[in-house]
Design a protein around this motif. Structure first.
Motif, PDB file in Angstrom:
ATOM      1  N   MET A 116      33.119  16.037  33.357  1.00 32.51           N
ATOM      2  CA  MET A 116      33.847  15.049  32.582  1.00 32.51           C
ATOM      3  C   MET A 116      35.338  15.399  32.626  1.00 32.51           C
ATOM      4  O   MET A 116      35.717  16.556  32.548  1.00 32.51           O
ATOM      5  N   VAL A 117      36.173  14.396  32.720  1.00 33.53           N
ATOM      6  CA  VAL A 117      37.615  14.584  32.786  1.00 33.53           C
ATOM      7  C   VAL A 117      38.151  14.948  31.407  1.00 33.53           C
ATOM      8  O   VAL A 117      37.830  14.311  30.413  1.00 33.53           O
ATOM      9  N   ALA A 118      38.961  16.015  31.338  1.00 29.06           N
ATOM     10  CA  ALA A 118      39.532  16.456  30.062  1.00 29.06           C
ATOM     11  C   ALA A 118      41.022  16.155  29.972  1.00 29.06           C
ATOM     12  O   ALA A 118      41.595  16.179  28.891  1.00 29.06           O
ATOM     13  N   PHE A 122      34.853   1.828  36.724  1.00 23.41           N
ATOM     14  CA  PHE A 122      35.956   2.137  37.641  1.00 23.41           C
ATOM     15  C   PHE A 122      36.573   3.498  37.361  1.00 23.41           C
ATOM     16  O   PHE A 122      37.581   3.600  36.668  1.00 23.41           O
ATOM     17  N   GLY A 123      36.005   4.563  37.876  1.00 16.78           N
ATOM     18  CA  GLY A 123      36.628   5.876  37.810  1.00 16.78           C
ATOM     19  C   GLY A 123      36.502   6.562  36.466  1.00 16.78           C
ATOM     20  O   GLY A 123      35.838   6.082  35.552  1.00 16.78           O
ATOM     21  N   GLY A 124      37.199   7.707  36.338  1.00 16.43           N
ATOM     22  CA  GLY A 124      37.041   8.532  35.159  1.00 16.43           C
ATOM     23  C   GLY A 124      38.256   8.638  34.265  1.00 16.43           C
ATOM     24  O   GLY A 124      38.218   9.343  33.270  1.00 16.43           O
ATOM     25  N   VAL A 125      39.352   7.958  34.612  1.00 12.91           N
ATOM     26  CA  VAL A 125      40.596   8.036  33.839  1.00 12.91           C
ATOM     27  C   VAL A 125      41.065   6.623  33.522  1.00 12.91           C
ATOM     28  O   VAL A 125      41.178   5.792  34.428  1.00 12.91           O
ATOM     29  N   HIS A 126      41.344   6.372  32.250  1.00 14.08           N
ATOM     30  CA  HIS A 126      41.738   5.021  31.844  1.00 14.08           C
ATOM     31  C   HIS A 126      42.880   5.103  30.847  1.00 14.08           C
ATOM     32  O   HIS A 126      42.793   5.823  29.854  1.00 14.08           O
ATOM     33  N   LEU A 127      43.941   4.378  31.141  1.00 11.71           N
ATOM     34  CA  LEU A 127      45.109   4.363  30.261  1.00 11.71           C
ATOM     35  C   LEU A 127      45.194   3.041  29.527  1.00 11.71           C
ATOM     36  O   LEU A 127      44.964   1.980  30.119  1.00 11.71           O
ATOM     37  N   SER A 145      35.665   7.920  30.932  1.00 11.32           N
ATOM     38  CA  SER A 145      34.781   6.754  31.109  1.00 11.32           C
ATOM     39  C   SER A 145      33.908   6.455  29.896  1.00 11.32           C
ATOM     40  O   SER A 145      33.453   5.327  29.730  1.00 11.32           O
ATOM     41  N   GLU A 146      33.685   7.463  29.045  1.00 15.27           N
ATOM     42  CA  GLU A 146      32.874   7.260  27.849  1.00 15.27           C
ATOM     43  C   GLU A 146      33.712   6.771  26.667  1.00 15.27           C
ATOM     44  O   GLU A 146      33.172   6.497  25.599  1.00 15.27           O
ATOM     45  N   GLY A 147      35.034   6.705  26.837  1.00 17.48           N
ATOM     46  CA  GLY A 147      35.900   6.236  25.756  1.00 17.48           C
ATOM     47  C   GLY A 147      36.442   7.325  24.863  1.00 17.48           C
ATOM     48  O   GLY A 147      37.051   7.035  23.835  1.00 17.48           O
TER      49      GLY A 147
END
Length: 124
Positions: free
Chosen positions: A1-3, A92-97, A113-115
Protein backbone atom coordinates in the motif's frame (compact mmCIF):
# COMPACT_ATOMS: atom_id res chain seq x y z
CA UNK A 1 0.00 0.00 0.00
CA UNK A 2 1.26 3.49 -0.84
CA UNK A 3 2.18 5.56 2.24
CA UNK A 4 3.53 8.65 0.50
CA UNK A 5 3.51 10.33 -2.90
CA UNK A 6 6.53 12.19 -4.22
CA UNK A 7 5.56 14.97 -6.65
CA UNK A 8 7.47 17.70 -8.46
CA UNK A 9 6.85 21.11 -6.90
CA UNK A 10 6.35 22.68 -10.33
CA UNK A 11 3.67 20.12 -11.19
CA UNK A 12 1.81 20.73 -7.93
CA UNK A 13 1.73 24.46 -8.70
CA UNK A 14 0.46 23.67 -12.21
CA UNK A 15 -2.34 21.49 -10.77
CA UNK A 16 -3.37 24.37 -8.51
CA UNK A 17 -3.51 26.66 -11.55
CA UNK A 18 -5.65 24.12 -13.45
CA UNK A 19 -8.09 24.00 -10.52
CA UNK A 20 -8.28 27.81 -10.33
CA UNK A 21 -8.91 28.05 -14.08
CA UNK A 22 -11.63 25.38 -14.01
CA UNK A 23 -13.45 26.93 -11.01
CA UNK A 24 -16.41 26.73 -10.37
CA UNK A 25 -16.23 23.42 -12.26
CA UNK A 26 -14.12 20.41 -11.42
CA UNK A 27 -11.12 19.33 -13.47
CA UNK A 28 -9.49 15.90 -13.58
CA UNK A 29 -6.41 14.25 -14.94
CA UNK A 30 -4.13 11.26 -14.62
CA UNK A 31 -0.81 11.36 -12.82
CA UNK A 32 2.31 10.05 -14.56
CA UNK A 33 5.43 9.07 -12.63
CA UNK A 34 9.03 8.37 -13.53
CA UNK A 35 11.47 6.81 -11.05
CA UNK A 36 8.92 7.07 -8.24
CA UNK A 37 8.21 10.79 -8.69
CA UNK A 38 4.97 12.17 -10.15
CA UNK A 39 6.19 14.44 -12.94
CA UNK A 40 3.29 14.95 -15.34
CA UNK A 41 -0.45 15.19 -15.60
CA UNK A 42 -2.33 13.73 -18.54
CA UNK A 43 -5.56 15.55 -19.28
CA UNK A 44 -7.83 13.01 -20.93
CA UNK A 45 -9.69 14.04 -24.09
CA UNK A 46 -13.46 14.49 -24.16
CA UNK A 47 -13.79 15.60 -20.54
CA UNK A 48 -17.12 17.15 -19.57
CA UNK A 49 -16.65 19.14 -16.37
CA UNK A 50 -19.37 20.32 -14.02
CA UNK A 51 -19.63 21.89 -10.58
CA UNK A 52 -20.03 18.54 -8.79
CA UNK A 53 -18.46 15.97 -11.13
CA UNK A 54 -16.39 15.33 -14.22
CA UNK A 55 -17.30 12.84 -16.91
CA UNK A 56 -14.87 11.29 -19.35
CA UNK A 57 -14.90 8.26 -21.60
CA UNK A 58 -12.36 5.72 -20.29
CA UNK A 59 -12.01 4.33 -23.81
CA UNK A 60 -10.26 7.58 -24.75
CA UNK A 61 -7.46 6.95 -22.23
CA UNK A 62 -4.24 5.63 -23.81
CA UNK A 63 -2.54 2.48 -22.57
CA UNK A 64 0.14 4.00 -20.37
CA UNK A 65 2.18 2.15 -17.74
CA UNK A 66 3.44 5.43 -16.29
CA UNK A 67 -0.03 6.37 -14.95
CA UNK A 68 0.08 5.94 -11.17
CA UNK A 69 -3.16 7.63 -10.18
CA UNK A 70 -5.50 10.57 -10.62
CA UNK A 71 -6.03 14.19 -9.71
CA UNK A 72 -9.23 16.17 -9.57
CA UNK A 73 -10.53 19.32 -7.96
CA UNK A 74 -13.31 20.07 -5.54
CA UNK A 75 -14.66 23.61 -6.12
CA UNK A 76 -15.81 23.67 -2.49
CA UNK A 77 -13.49 23.60 0.54
CA UNK A 78 -14.14 19.89 1.05
CA UNK A 79 -11.09 17.63 0.76
CA UNK A 80 -12.76 14.34 1.59
CA UNK A 81 -13.34 11.85 -1.23
CA UNK A 82 -16.96 11.18 -2.15
CA UNK A 83 -18.28 7.63 -2.70
CA UNK A 84 -17.85 8.24 -6.46
CA UNK A 85 -14.26 9.38 -5.86
CA UNK A 86 -13.52 6.20 -3.90
CA UNK A 87 -14.92 4.05 -6.72
CA UNK A 88 -12.78 5.97 -9.22
CA UNK A 89 -9.68 5.64 -7.00
CA UNK A 90 -10.08 1.86 -7.04
CA UNK A 91 -9.82 1.79 -10.85
CA UNK A 92 -6.76 3.94 -11.64
CA UNK A 93 -3.50 3.46 -9.75
CA UNK A 94 -2.54 3.92 -6.12
CA UNK A 95 -2.13 7.70 -5.71
CA UNK A 96 -4.98 10.20 -5.89
CA UNK A 97 -4.89 13.93 -5.33
CA UNK A 98 -7.82 16.17 -4.50
CA UNK A 99 -7.17 19.87 -5.05
CA UNK A 100 -9.80 21.84 -3.17
CA UNK A 101 -10.89 25.46 -2.85
CA UNK A 102 -9.21 27.95 -2.26
CA UNK A 103 -6.47 26.11 -4.19
CA UNK A 104 -3.28 26.71 -2.21
CA UNK A 105 -0.58 24.12 -1.51
CA UNK A 106 -2.26 23.35 1.81
CA UNK A 107 -5.41 22.54 -0.16
CA UNK A 108 -3.98 19.49 -1.90
CA UNK A 109 -4.53 16.19 -0.13
CA UNK A 110 -3.36 12.78 -1.29
CA UNK A 111 -5.09 9.44 -0.84
CA UNK A 112 -4.37 5.81 -1.61
CA UNK A 113 -6.79 3.62 -3.56
CA UNK A 114 -8.73 2.76 -0.40
CA UNK A 115 -9.31 6.45 0.42
CA UNK A 116 -6.84 6.72 3.31
CA UNK A 117 -4.91 9.95 3.42
CA UNK A 118 -1.20 9.72 2.55
CA UNK A 119 1.71 12.13 2.84
CA UNK A 120 2.82 14.43 -0.01
CA UNK A 121 6.55 14.99 -0.45
CA UNK A 122 7.49 17.87 -2.74
CA UNK A 123 10.52 17.31 -4.97
CA UNK A 124 12.33 20.33 -6.49
Amino acid sequence: MVAKVRIREELLDYLLELARNAHPNEFMGFLRAKNGVVEEVLIAPDIRPGPTSVFFNTWMLPLDDSIVGTVHSHPAPIPDPSPQDLWFFSKFGGVHLIVFYPYSRENVWAYNSEGSRIEIELVP
